[in-house]
Scaffold this motif. Sequence first.
Motif, short mmCIF file in Angstrom:
data_model
loop_
_atom_site.label_atom_id
_atom_site.label_comp_id
_atom_site.label_asym_id
_atom_site.label_seq_id
_atom_site.Cartn_x
_atom_site.Cartn_y
_atom_site.Cartn_z
N LEU A 198 0.86 -1.18 0.00
CA LEU A 198 0.00 0.00 0.00
C LEU A 198 0.90 1.22 0.00
N PHE A 199 0.58 2.19 -0.88
CA PHE A 199 1.47 3.32 -1.08
C PHE A 199 0.69 4.57 -1.44
N VAL A 233 -1.49 -1.36 -4.11
CA VAL A 233 -2.82 -0.82 -3.86
C VAL A 233 -2.64 0.59 -3.31
N PRO A 234 -3.26 1.60 -3.89
CA PRO A 234 -3.12 2.95 -3.36
C PRO A 234 -3.87 3.12 -2.04
N ALA A 235 -3.25 3.80 -1.10
CA ALA A 235 -3.92 4.12 0.16
C ALA A 235 -4.77 5.37 -0.06
N LEU A 236 -6.02 5.31 0.32
CA LEU A 236 -6.96 6.39 0.06
C LEU A 236 -7.45 7.00 1.37
N ALA A 290 -15.27 1.88 -9.07
CA ALA A 290 -15.51 0.63 -8.35
C ALA A 290 -14.23 0.11 -7.73
N GLN A 291 -13.12 0.24 -8.46
CA GLN A 291 -11.83 -0.20 -7.93
C GLN A 291 -11.38 0.69 -6.77
N ALA A 345 -10.33 -0.53 -3.01
CA ALA A 345 -9.09 -0.13 -2.36
C ALA A 345 -9.36 0.44 -0.97
N LYS A 346 -10.43 1.23 -0.84
CA LYS A 346 -10.79 1.79 0.47
C LYS A 346 -11.12 0.68 1.47
#
Length: 214
Positions: free
Chosen positions: A56-57, A87-90, A160-161, A165-166
């Motif tokens: 996660l980044f 996976v992006p951190a949101l 949706a993606q 991720a959230k």
Amino acid sequence: MRKLILGAVLASASLFALTAQAESLAPADIKAGKQYVELPTHVPVAQPGKIEVVELFWYGCPHCYQFEPSINAWASKLPEDVSFRRVPALFGGLWNVHGQLFITLESMNVEPKVHAAIFEAIHKDGKKLATPEEMAEFLAAQGVDKDAFLKAYGSFNVKAQMEKAKKLAIAYQISGVPVMIVNGKYRFDLGSAGGPQNTLQVADYLIDQERTAR
């Protein structure tokens, strides 16, 4: 202002060890509750049958940028039974904007060099890449079609993606980046492991543990 402060705190959370590298870890030194934690609820992996490693980044995180050369070299040598994905951190604000950028490019199957170019643009060239239009202009120079990018950026699939991720970040119980997750079970970061190389040693150790358990 509050969002900017929160972003700085989250990006730095548990990463104090980056500037003070620990000695290389031996397998016997790696222990639950010290270098890594086991998640109370295991999270399903994206590719059943493979040992999954997730990073996660955030594009705006300096530690993620510094970690890039190490994790890229490591990921390029992973065996066939291991899958690696980002996976992006949101956490809101610019985190979400950059996360949507990453997910859009992933949906377009762009070359990894574009991912690297974004990190360079933000951390070396001072670009914010804070709007779809600014992103599209920058990406055009990287060979990405502007119109195709803007269309994908606002698409239902990308949104949706983003929701997925959230939910993953919540399931992984993360509070900062970069963070790594092995097989939906184990969470660790540069702070808990003692620096970039030790983080990858912990990843290798947990991959071996999962392989042995099978």
